[in-house]
Design an enzyme around this catalytic site. Structure first.
Site, PDB file in Angstrom:
ATOM      1  N   TYR A 145      46.937  46.212  28.611  1.00 45.64           N
ATOM      2  CA  TYR A 145      45.533  45.890  28.339  1.00 45.64           C
ATOM      3  C   TYR A 145      44.705  47.171  28.219  1.00 45.64           C
ATOM      4  O   TYR A 145      44.031  47.397  27.212  1.00 45.64           O
ATOM      5  CB  TYR A 145      44.991  45.009  29.463  1.00 45.64           C
ATOM      6  CG  TYR A 145      43.570  44.534  29.270  1.00 45.64           C
ATOM      7  CD1 TYR A 145      43.261  43.533  28.348  1.00 45.64           C
ATOM      8  CD2 TYR A 145      42.528  45.073  30.027  1.00 45.64           C
ATOM      9  CE1 TYR A 145      41.952  43.084  28.185  1.00 45.64           C
ATOM     10  CE2 TYR A 145      41.220  44.626  29.864  1.00 45.64           C
ATOM     11  CZ  TYR A 145      40.938  43.642  28.949  1.00 45.64           C
ATOM     12  OH  TYR A 145      39.641  43.203  28.790  1.00 45.64           O
ATOM     13  N   ARG A 186      40.578  35.367  37.616  1.00 50.11           N
ATOM     14  CA  ARG A 186      39.479  36.331  37.804  1.00 50.11           C
ATOM     15  C   ARG A 186      38.747  35.994  39.094  1.00 50.11           C
ATOM     16  O   ARG A 186      38.685  34.848  39.521  1.00 50.11           O
ATOM     17  CB  ARG A 186      38.526  36.310  36.614  1.00 50.11           C
ATOM     18  CG  ARG A 186      39.141  37.058  35.452  1.00 50.11           C
ATOM     19  CD  ARG A 186      38.141  37.320  34.362  1.00 50.11           C
ATOM     20  NE  ARG A 186      38.467  36.562  33.174  1.00 50.11           N
ATOM     21  CZ  ARG A 186      37.869  36.726  32.020  1.00 50.11           C
ATOM     22  NH1 ARG A 186      36.923  37.601  31.879  1.00 50.11           N
ATOM     23  NH2 ARG A 186      38.222  36.002  30.982  1.00 50.11           N
ATOM     24  N   ASN A 190      38.182  32.291  40.575  1.00 51.06           N
ATOM     25  CA  ASN A 190      39.081  31.983  41.700  1.00 51.06           C
ATOM     26  C   ASN A 190      38.299  31.521  42.924  1.00 51.06           C
ATOM     27  O   ASN A 190      38.614  30.499  43.528  1.00 51.06           O
ATOM     28  CB  ASN A 190      39.825  33.250  42.143  1.00 51.06           C
ATOM     29  CG  ASN A 190      41.156  33.386  41.468  1.00 51.06           C
ATOM     30  OD1 ASN A 190      41.517  32.568  40.628  1.00 51.06           O
ATOM     31  ND2 ASN A 190      41.880  34.434  41.811  1.00 51.06           N
ATOM     32  N   THR A 210      34.682  47.369  45.542  1.00 52.31           N
ATOM     33  CA  THR A 210      33.441  46.860  44.966  1.00 52.31           C
ATOM     34  C   THR A 210      33.614  46.509  43.495  1.00 52.31           C
ATOM     35  O   THR A 210      34.486  47.043  42.808  1.00 52.31           O
ATOM     36  CB  THR A 210      32.299  47.895  45.087  1.00 52.31           C
ATOM     37  OG1 THR A 210      32.653  49.042  44.312  1.00 52.31           O
ATOM     38  CG2 THR A 210      32.056  48.276  46.535  1.00 52.31           C
TER      39      THR A 210
END
Ligand SMILES: NC(=O)c1ccc[n+]([C@@H]2O[C@H](COP(=O)([O-])OP(=O)(O)OC[C@H]3O[C@@H](n4cnc5c(N)ncnc54)[C@H](O)[C@@H]3O)[C@@H](O)[C@H]2O)c1
Length: 312
Positions: A145, A186, A190, A210
């Site tokens: 990706y 994600r 989720n 974060t």
């Protein structure tokens, strides 16, 4: 008069919101998608619209269309989906970019690439400005990706230099909202699905990593502004929300807003998962007069309402 606009990946999460927005503005929209992660339900309400056309097609194959603008969004965006067939993911980014750039060149269309904050990899610089070149692994499970998106950017700049194509490169940071796929792993989807089902909420790592979360309406506003910005502004430009939250804070907020009885549980961090991500958005502010307006709590409420309609 409206423009003829091609949206690749138009049946996906971001693409479906973009199609809505472009139709509302009076454009003629062609949505091209192979429905790998996208869903006809996301665009069902548009199928009867005379100004909307859906084409089931794979961007790794060339296609000939007459359009004024191309938004190139086709690519699975979540780790579970882009790791399902990593070779295909790289092909989608690279061959997809070549095919769409070729199309844009033939018909002299302006073209925007949906790039990603993943081009920064596991960043050594925090927060990330556009001139940070990133720290990306070429060999890992996320590389298909990250590197695919990096090559796509390279192709955009080379087509611009060689063929004077009008390009726009947008680096999208974590975005959430209605029409997210509930099974794509994600973090926002989720947590919401687990909370609505009163299941344990799974945090990978200790939850101190974060993320910044941008609501989809803000993101689409930035995308449309970028596409229609002055020709010599080609990016790359970060579009995301610089408000920084830990994954644990997100989980707690979702539990509060859903009134769930879910407990937080902790599992090991997957390989190459970046520890921190936050955009610098000074270029977007200056060039596009754009900044996010939807606070996390408000965006989460709208997203939770959507998930209530699809989660049993
Ligand atoms: N959502 C985010 O937070 C985020 C962050 C960074 C970048 N992006 C980028 O934005 C774009 C859209 O992401 P999304 O969140 O809407 O993901 P998504 O998976 O919901 O949408 C991607 C769409 O592309 C389609 N697609 C995949 N491979 C294809 C192919 N070979 N040919 C034709 N269509 C294909 C899918 O069916 C899907 O409809 C992606 O390029 C993604 O990399 C998204």
């Amino acid at each position: 008069m409206g423009k003829r606009i091609l949206v690749t990946g138009g049946a996906g999460f971001l693409g479906s919101h973009l199609c809505n927005r472009l139709l509302e503005e009076g454009n003629d929209v062609i949505c091209l998608d192979n429905l790998f992660t996208g869903n006809k339900d996301n665009i069902r309400h548009l199928l009867g619209n005379d100004y909307f056309e859906f084409i089931r097609h794979d961007v790794t194959e060339p296609i000939f269309l007459e359009v004024d603008q191309v938004y190139n969004l086709a690519c699975p965006a979540s780790p579970v989906h882009y790791q399902y067939n990593p070779i295909k993911t790289t092909k989608t980014s690279v061959l997809g970019a070549i095919n769409m750039l070729g199309l844009a060149k033939r018909v002299k269309a302006r073209i925007l690439q949906a790039s990603t904050s993943e081009v920064y990899g596991d960043p050594q610089v925090h927060p990330q400005p556009e001139d940070y070149r990133g720290c990306v692994n070429t060999m890992g499970i996320r590389s298909c990706y990250d590197e695919g998106k990096r090559v796509a950017e390279t192709l955009f700049y080379d087509y611009h230099r060689m063929h004077k194509l009008e390009i726009k490169v947008m680096r999208i940071f974590n975005t959430y909202g209605p029409n997210m796929n509930p099974n794509d792993g994600r973090v926002v989807s989720n947590f919401i699905v687990q909370a609505l089902n009163n299941e344990d909420i799974t945090i990978y790592g200790d939850g101190s990593q974060t993320r910044s979360f941008c609501y989809v309406d803000d993101l689409i506003e930035g995308m449309v502004r970028l596409m229609n910005s002055r020709a010599d502004f080609i990016g790359p430009v970060n579009i995301g929300n610089p408000g920084e939250f830990t994954i644990k804070q997100l989980a707690e907020l979702v539990v509060n807003l859903t009134g769930s009885s879910s407990k937080l549980i902790y599992k090991p961090l997957p390989s190459d998962d970046p520890l921190q991500r936050k955009p610098v958005i000074e270029i977007a502010k200056k060039e596009l007069d754009w900044e996010p307006t939807v606070p996390l709590e408000e965006g989460l409420k709208k997203t939770i309402e959507y998930f209530k309609t699809i989660v049993k």
